[in-house]
Design a protein around this motif. Sequence first.
Motif, PDB file in Angstrom:
ATOM      1  N   GLN A 147       0.865  -1.175   0.000  1.00  0.00           N
ATOM      2  CA  GLN A 147       0.000   0.000   0.000  1.00  0.00           C
ATOM      3  C   GLN A 147       0.904   1.228   0.000  1.00  0.00           C
ATOM      4  O   GLN A 147       1.962   1.223   0.632  1.00  0.00           O
ATOM      5  CB  GLN A 147      -0.916   0.011   1.231  1.00  0.00           C
ATOM      6  CG  GLN A 147      -1.787  -1.226   1.385  1.00  0.00           C
ATOM      7  CD  GLN A 147      -2.784  -1.390   0.256  1.00  0.00           C
ATOM      8  OE1 GLN A 147      -3.305  -0.401  -0.268  1.00  0.00           O
ATOM      9  NE2 GLN A 147      -3.069  -2.639  -0.113  1.00  0.00           N
ATOM     10  N   ILE A 148       0.467   2.287  -0.675  1.00  0.00           N
ATOM     11  CA  ILE A 148       1.297   3.478  -0.775  1.00  0.00           C
ATOM     12  C   ILE A 148       0.544   4.707  -0.289  1.00  0.00           C
ATOM     13  O   ILE A 148      -0.650   4.870  -0.558  1.00  0.00           O
ATOM     14  CB  ILE A 148       1.793   3.686  -2.230  1.00  0.00           C
ATOM     15  CG1 ILE A 148       2.762   4.869  -2.297  1.00  0.00           C
ATOM     16  CG2 ILE A 148       0.635   3.849  -3.201  1.00  0.00           C
ATOM     17  CD1 ILE A 148       3.555   4.920  -3.582  1.00  0.00           C
ATOM     18  N   ASP A 149       1.238   5.541   0.456  1.00  0.00           N
ATOM     19  CA  ASP A 149       0.682   6.806   0.952  1.00  0.00           C
ATOM     20  C   ASP A 149       1.768   7.857   0.831  1.00  0.00           C
ATOM     21  O   ASP A 149       2.689   7.918   1.652  1.00  0.00           O
ATOM     22  CB  ASP A 149       0.216   6.659   2.401  1.00  0.00           C
ATOM     23  CG  ASP A 149      -0.440   7.931   2.931  1.00  0.00           C
ATOM     24  OD1 ASP A 149      -0.689   8.851   2.135  1.00  0.00           O
ATOM     25  OD2 ASP A 149      -0.689   7.999   4.154  1.00  0.00           O
ATOM     26  N   GLY A 150       1.683   8.669  -0.220  1.00  0.00           N
ATOM     27  CA  GLY A 150       2.739   9.650  -0.448  1.00  0.00           C
ATOM     28  C   GLY A 150       4.042   8.969  -0.793  1.00  0.00           C
ATOM     29  O   GLY A 150       4.113   8.199  -1.758  1.00  0.00           O
ATOM     30  N   ASP A 151       5.079   9.221   0.003  1.00  0.00           N
ATOM     31  CA  ASP A 151       6.381   8.598  -0.254  1.00  0.00           C
ATOM     32  C   ASP A 151       6.661   7.453   0.716  1.00  0.00           C
ATOM     33  O   ASP A 151       7.813   7.054   0.897  1.00  0.00           O
ATOM     34  CB  ASP A 151       7.498   9.637  -0.176  1.00  0.00           C
ATOM     35  CG  ASP A 151       7.661  10.228   1.212  1.00  0.00           C
ATOM     36  OD1 ASP A 151       6.746  10.054   2.043  1.00  0.00           O
ATOM     37  OD2 ASP A 151       8.701  10.860   1.467  1.00  0.00           O
ATOM     38  N   VAL A 152       5.590   6.916   1.330  1.00  0.00           N
ATOM     39  CA  VAL A 152       5.745   5.816   2.284  1.00  0.00           C
ATOM     40  C   VAL A 152       4.997   4.584   1.782  1.00  0.00           C
ATOM     41  O   VAL A 152       3.819   4.667   1.406  1.00  0.00           O
ATOM     42  CB  VAL A 152       5.225   6.204   3.686  1.00  0.00           C
ATOM     43  CG1 VAL A 152       5.323   5.018   4.638  1.00  0.00           C
ATOM     44  CG2 VAL A 152       6.015   7.395   4.234  1.00  0.00           C
ATOM     45  N   LEU A 153       5.676   3.441   1.773  1.00  0.00           N
ATOM     46  CA  LEU A 153       5.051   2.168   1.419  1.00  0.00           C
ATOM     47  C   LEU A 153       4.833   1.347   2.677  1.00  0.00           C
ATOM     48  O   LEU A 153       5.699   1.315   3.559  1.00  0.00           O
ATOM     49  CB  LEU A 153       5.936   1.373   0.458  1.00  0.00           C
ATOM     50  CG  LEU A 153       6.295   1.976  -0.890  1.00  0.00           C
ATOM     51  CD1 LEU A 153       7.156   0.998  -1.674  1.00  0.00           C
ATOM     52  CD2 LEU A 153       5.048   2.328  -1.661  1.00  0.00           C
ATOM     53  N   THR A 154       3.685   0.695   2.757  1.00  0.00           N
ATOM     54  CA  THR A 154       3.426  -0.279   3.808  1.00  0.00           C
ATOM     55  C   THR A 154       3.369  -1.646   3.132  1.00  0.00           C
ATOM     56  O   THR A 154       2.505  -1.892   2.285  1.00  0.00           O
ATOM     57  CB  THR A 154       2.105   0.000   4.544  1.00  0.00           C
ATOM     58  OG1 THR A 154       2.164   1.320   5.106  1.00  0.00           O
ATOM     59  CG2 THR A 154       1.889  -1.009   5.666  1.00  0.00           C
ATOM     60  N   VAL A 155       4.304  -2.507   3.486  1.00  0.00           N
ATOM     61  CA  VAL A 155       4.484  -3.773   2.782  1.00  0.00           C
ATOM     62  C   VAL A 155       4.238  -4.950   3.723  1.00  0.00           C
ATOM     63  O   VAL A 155       4.745  -4.977   4.843  1.00  0.00           O
ATOM     64  CB  VAL A 155       5.907  -3.879   2.191  1.00  0.00           C
ATOM     65  CG1 VAL A 155       6.059  -5.171   1.404  1.00  0.00           C
ATOM     66  CG2 VAL A 155       6.215  -2.673   1.310  1.00  0.00           C
ATOM     67  N   LYS A 156       3.443  -5.892   3.234  1.00  0.00           N
ATOM     68  CA  LYS A 156       3.250  -7.149   3.955  1.00  0.00           C
ATOM     69  C   LYS A 156       4.264  -8.141   3.413  1.00  0.00           C
ATOM     70  O   LYS A 156       4.233  -8.501   2.239  1.00  0.00           O
ATOM     71  CB  LYS A 156       1.827  -7.672   3.736  1.00  0.00           C
ATOM     72  CG  LYS A 156       1.513  -8.974   4.460  1.00  0.00           C
ATOM     73  CD  LYS A 156       0.061  -9.397   4.166  1.00  0.00           C
ATOM     74  CE  LYS A 156      -0.293 -10.698   4.869  1.00  0.00           C
ATOM     75  NZ  LYS A 156      -1.678 -11.120   4.536  1.00  0.00           N
ATOM     76  N   ARG A 157       5.184  -8.544   4.279  1.00  0.00           N
ATOM     77  CA  ARG A 157       6.285  -9.405   3.860  1.00  0.00           C
ATOM     78  C   ARG A 157       6.096 -10.811   4.412  1.00  0.00           C
ATOM     79  O   ARG A 157       5.915 -11.002   5.618  1.00  0.00           O
ATOM     80  CB  ARG A 157       7.611  -8.846   4.372  1.00  0.00           C
ATOM     81  CG  ARG A 157       8.819  -9.704   4.032  1.00  0.00           C
ATOM     82  CD  ARG A 157      10.089  -9.107   4.627  1.00  0.00           C
ATOM     83  NE  ARG A 157      11.265  -9.818   4.222  1.00  0.00           N
ATOM     84  CZ  ARG A 157      11.806 -10.843   4.894  1.00  0.00           C
ATOM     85  NH1 ARG A 157      11.247 -11.248   6.016  1.00  0.00           N
ATOM     86  NH2 ARG A 157      12.886 -11.441   4.441  1.00  0.00           N
ATOM     87  N   GLN A 158       6.127 -11.792   3.523  1.00  0.00           N
ATOM     88  CA  GLN A 158       6.002 -13.183   3.960  1.00  0.00           C
ATOM     89  C   GLN A 158       7.289 -13.603   4.659  1.00  0.00           C
ATOM     90  O   GLN A 158       8.389 -13.349   4.179  1.00  0.00           O
ATOM     91  CB  GLN A 158       5.734 -14.077   2.752  1.00  0.00           C
ATOM     92  CG  GLN A 158       5.378 -15.509   3.124  1.00  0.00           C
ATOM     93  CD  GLN A 158       5.192 -16.369   1.900  1.00  0.00           C
ATOM     94  OE1 GLN A 158       6.124 -17.037   1.461  1.00  0.00           O
ATOM     95  NE2 GLN A 158       3.994 -16.349   1.324  1.00  0.00           N
TER      96      GLN A 158
END
Length: 261
Positions: A147-158
């Motif tokens: 997911q992206i919000d501006g210049d920040v990514l929120t990543v679900k990592r296995q």
Amino acid sequence: MKIIVCIKQVPDTNEVKLDPKTNTLIRDGVPSIINHDDKAGLEAALQIKEQTGATVTAVCMGPPQADVALREALAMGCDEAYLISGREFGGSDTCATAIIISAALKKIGYDLIITGRQAIDGDTAQVGPQIAENLGIPQISYAEDVQIDGDVLTVKRQYEDRYHIIEVKLPCLLTALQELAEPRYMHAGGIVDAYEKDIPVITFDDIKDSINPAHIGLKGSPTNVVKSFTKQAKGAGAILNVEPDEAVEEIMKCLAEKHII
């Protein structure tokens, strides 16, 4: 925002056979495809483009025929594509490949780089992380959601039997799992447009000021493939038609006979 997606053209493993004398892949007549994980990363990039208005650039290192994979990426919705190709790059292992691609990406420019987790013809999962190390940017591997919000990514990592939820600022690199996104189909208009576009070729001369020739190609690769072989079929297992308590005793007896315990 500029998104770079690194893709690789690989042989369709459903059709691959090995030469029994040389133990090498028989590529003649074998269809080529975009590596599965790379294609999932490509779709994720296109979805971010639709959300944010970013541009998506596909990059592939390979022989001239890899142009076909790049045109497929263009037909899916990429804005531009680059082919990294040259005799000087032939025989490069993962380390040398990452050096070459990193130099090319510096020339192209990027905010977010997405690669596949690993290629089905090598299964090393090394090139993506090596690119990030060469460029000195953060990396998150095994991305299953982003997911992206501006210049920040929120990543679900296995991660083995659990997940990591990680936030990272751009610029950064992600390696994509096939589960990250279901690739879209090309449409007729996209295919026509893809074959009307020029695909620039980045050669050794274009990046020679950024790399040491001694560190690329077959001679510059610290590793090489000695032998390839197909997975051998396992023999039929033994079936014990006995009660559970008796089965445990029989299994322990078999393990003892084989000196496993």
